[in-house]
Scaffold this active site. Structure first.
Site, short mmCIF file in Angstrom:
data_model
loop_
_atom_site.label_atom_id
_atom_site.label_comp_id
_atom_site.label_asym_id
_atom_site.label_seq_id
_atom_site.Cartn_x
_atom_site.Cartn_y
_atom_site.Cartn_z
N ASP A 152 0.88 -1.16 0.00
CA ASP A 152 0.00 0.00 0.00
C ASP A 152 0.93 1.22 0.00
O ASP A 152 1.73 1.39 0.92
CB ASP A 152 -0.87 -0.04 1.26
CG ASP A 152 -1.83 1.14 1.34
OD1 ASP A 152 -1.58 2.18 0.70
OD2 ASP A 152 -2.84 1.01 2.06
N TYR B 159 -10.11 14.85 -4.56
CA TYR B 159 -9.24 14.37 -5.63
C TYR B 159 -8.51 15.54 -6.29
O TYR B 159 -7.29 15.50 -6.48
CB TYR B 159 -10.09 13.61 -6.65
CG TYR B 159 -9.32 12.98 -7.80
CD1 TYR B 159 -8.56 11.83 -7.61
CD2 TYR B 159 -9.37 13.52 -9.08
CE1 TYR B 159 -7.87 11.24 -8.66
CE2 TYR B 159 -8.69 12.93 -10.14
CZ TYR B 159 -7.95 11.79 -9.93
OH TYR B 159 -7.27 11.22 -10.98
N1 LIG Z 1 -8.30 7.02 -15.70
C1 LIG Z 1 -8.31 8.33 -15.80
O1 LIG Z 1 -9.15 8.93 -16.48
C2 LIG Z 1 -7.29 9.15 -15.09
C3 LIG Z 1 -7.23 10.53 -15.38
C4 LIG Z 1 -6.30 11.30 -14.72
C5 LIG Z 1 -5.44 10.73 -13.81
N2 LIG Z 1 -5.54 9.41 -13.54
C6 LIG Z 1 -4.62 8.86 -12.55
O2 LIG Z 1 -3.91 7.80 -13.14
C7 LIG Z 1 -3.56 6.84 -12.13
C8 LIG Z 1 -3.97 5.45 -12.56
O3 LIG Z 1 -5.35 5.46 -12.81
P1 LIG Z 1 -6.12 4.29 -13.56
O4 LIG Z 1 -7.26 4.95 -14.22
O5 LIG Z 1 -5.17 3.48 -14.34
O6 LIG Z 1 -6.68 3.51 -12.28
P2 LIG Z 1 -7.00 1.95 -12.01
O7 LIG Z 1 -8.01 1.97 -10.94
O8 LIG Z 1 -7.26 1.22 -13.28
O9 LIG Z 1 -5.61 1.44 -11.43
C9 LIG Z 1 -5.12 1.92 -10.21
C10 LIG Z 1 -4.23 0.85 -9.60
O10 LIG Z 1 -3.65 1.43 -8.41
C11 LIG Z 1 -3.74 0.48 -7.38
N3 LIG Z 1 -3.79 1.17 -6.10
C12 LIG Z 1 -4.81 1.94 -5.62
N4 LIG Z 1 -4.50 2.36 -4.39
C13 LIG Z 1 -3.29 1.85 -4.09
C14 LIG Z 1 -2.47 1.92 -2.95
N5 LIG Z 1 -2.84 2.58 -1.85
N6 LIG Z 1 -1.28 1.29 -2.97
C15 LIG Z 1 -0.89 0.58 -4.06
N7 LIG Z 1 -1.65 0.45 -5.16
C16 LIG Z 1 -2.83 1.09 -5.17
C17 LIG Z 1 -5.02 -0.30 -7.66
O11 LIG Z 1 -5.01 -1.57 -7.03
C18 LIG Z 1 -4.99 -0.40 -9.18
O12 LIG Z 1 -4.28 -1.55 -9.60
C19 LIG Z 1 -4.22 7.34 -10.85
O13 LIG Z 1 -3.28 8.10 -10.11
C20 LIG Z 1 -5.30 8.25 -11.35
O14 LIG Z 1 -5.67 9.23 -10.41
C21 LIG Z 1 -6.44 8.60 -14.17
#
Ligand SMILES: NC(=O)c1ccc[n+]([C@@H]2O[C@H](COP(=O)([O-])OP(=O)(O)OC[C@H]3O[C@@H](n4cnc5c(N)ncnc54)[C@H](O)[C@@H]3O)[C@@H](O)[C@H]2O)c1
Length: 267
Positions: A76, A166
Site C-alpha cells: 500500500d 481528488y
Molecule cells: N483514468 C483516468 O481517467 C485518469 C485521469 C487522470 C489521472 N488518472 C490517474 O492515473 C492513475 C492510474 O489510474 P487508472 O485509471 O489506471 O486507475 P486503475 O483503478 O485502473 O488502477 C489503479 C491501480 O492502483 C492500485 N492502487 C490503488 N490504491 C493503491 C495503494 N494505496 N497502494 C498501491 N496500489 C494502489 C489499484 O489496485 C490499481 O491496480 C491514478 O493516479 C489516477 O488518479 C487517471
C-alpha cells in the site's frame, strides 16, 4: 468501450529503457499496467507495485508473455514500511533502480459541501502521501540520470465537479513535483508530472456513471464534449508520455507539468 485490462505494447520497441530498472506503482491495472508493458518492451526490468498482489502478478504475466522482465511486489503506497520493503526488494532483485512512475491513485466523491472526511484522508494518503513515501524509498537507490514521473490529473489544473478531495490531492502532487524537481536537480534526478485527461479505466467507471445520472453511455457523451480531440484517452496514450519522460529523450525536462488530455485544459 473496453476497460483496457490487457493492453499490448502498442508500438515498436527502440530499446529506450535498455538496462534500466523501473518501478510502477498501481501497476496492476489501467495506466500502470499499460506502462509496465510499454517500459518492458523498451528494455526495462519492471517492478510492478500494487496493493492488489493478484493484479500485480497478472501484469507480470502479461509482460513475461511478451518476452519482458518484471517482478510483482505488494504494498500500500500509503504505508511506509510496506513501501520501503517493496522498493528494496525490486532494487535488490534487479540490481538497482533508475525510473519510478508514481501512478497509484484513487478518486474521491463529492463537493466540499458533502465530501466525507474519510474520503479526503484516503485521497491525500494514496495520491499525495503515497507519492512522497515511494519517492523517498526509491531515492535511496537512485543515481544520477534517474527519472521520477508523478501522476497528476487534469483535476489538478481545472475544477472537476464533485471531486474536491481528488482535485486537491492531485494539486498537491503537482506542487510536490516542482519541489522535488528543484531539490533533486543537483543529484541528477529529474522529476515531472503527467496530468492525464479522462482515460477509460476501472477508476473512471463510477465517475462516468455519476455524470450520466447512473447511465454510463450518457456519462460518456457528457464527458466527450469536453475533449476537443473528440475521444477519451487510451491507457497507451499516457504510457507513451510516461515512457518519454522516463527516457533520456526528456533529459532537459524537470519540474514540467505535462498535460496529456486531448486539449481538455486548452479551452
Ligand atoms: N483514468 C483516468 O481517467 C485518469 C485521469 C487522470 C489521472 N488518472 C490517474 O492515473 C492513475 C492510474 O489510474 P487508472 O485509471 O489506471 O486507475 P486503475 O483503478 O485502473 O488502477 C489503479 C491501480 O492502483 C492500485 N492502487 C490503488 N490504491 C493503491 C495503494 N494505496 N497502494 C498501491 N496500489 C494502489 C489499484 O489496485 C490499481 O491496480 C491514478 O493516479 C489516477 O488518479 C487517471
Amino acid at each position: 468501450m473496453t476497460t483496457n485490462d490487457s493492453p499490448t505494447t502498442g508500438s515498436t520497441s527502440t530499446g529506450r529503457l535498455a538496462g534500466k530498472v523501473a518501478i510502477i506503482t498501481g501497476g496492476g491495472s489501467g495506466i500502470g499496467r499499460a506502462s509496465a508493458l510499454r517500459f518492458a518492451a523498451e528494455g526495462a526490468a519492471v517492478g510492478v507495485l500494487d496493493r492488489d498482489g493478484e493484479a500485480a502478478a497478472g501484469t507480470v504475466k502479461l509482460v513475461e508473455a511478451e518476452g519482458g522482465r518484471a517482478l510483482a511486489v505488494t504494498a500500500d503506497v500509503a504505508k511506509a514500511a510496506e513501501v520501503d520493503a517493496a522498493v528494496d526488494a525490486v532494487a535488490a532483485h534487479f540490481g538497482g533502480l533508475h525510473v519510478l512512475y508514481n501512478n497509484a491513485g484513487v478518486d474521491s466523491r463529492g463537493s466540499v459541501a458533502v465530501a466525507e472526511e474519510d474520503d479526503w484522508d484516503r485521497s491525500f494518503n494514496v495520491n499525495a502521501k503515497g507519492t512522497f513515501l515511494v519517492s523517498r524509498a526509491a531515492l535511496r537507490h537512485m543515481e544520477k540520470g534517474s527519472s521520477i514521473i508523478n501522476q497528476g490529473s487534469v483535476a489538478a489544473l481545472v475544477g472537476v465537479m464533485n471531486f474536491a478531495a481528488y482535485c486537491a490531492a492531485k494539486g498537491a502532487v503537482v506542487a510536490l513535483t516542482r519541489s522535488m524537481a528543484v531539490d533533486l536537480a543537483a543529484r541528477g534526478v529529474r522529476v515531472n508530472v503527467i496530468c492525464p485527461g479522462t482515460v477509460y479505466t476501472p477508476l473512471m467507471e463510477p465517475m462516468l456513471a455519476a455524470r450520466g445520472d447512473g447511465d454510463m453511455e450518457l456519462g460518456l457523451q457528457r464527458t466527450l464534449v469536453k475533449y476537443p480531440i473528440g475521444r477519451l484517452g487510451d491507457v497507451t496514450d499516457i504510457a507513451n508520455v510516461a515512457l518519454f519522460l522516463a527516457s533520456d529523450d526528456a533529459a532537459f525536462m524537470t519540474g514540467s507539468v505535462v498535460a496529456a488530455d486531448g486539449g481538455m485544459t486548452a479551452q
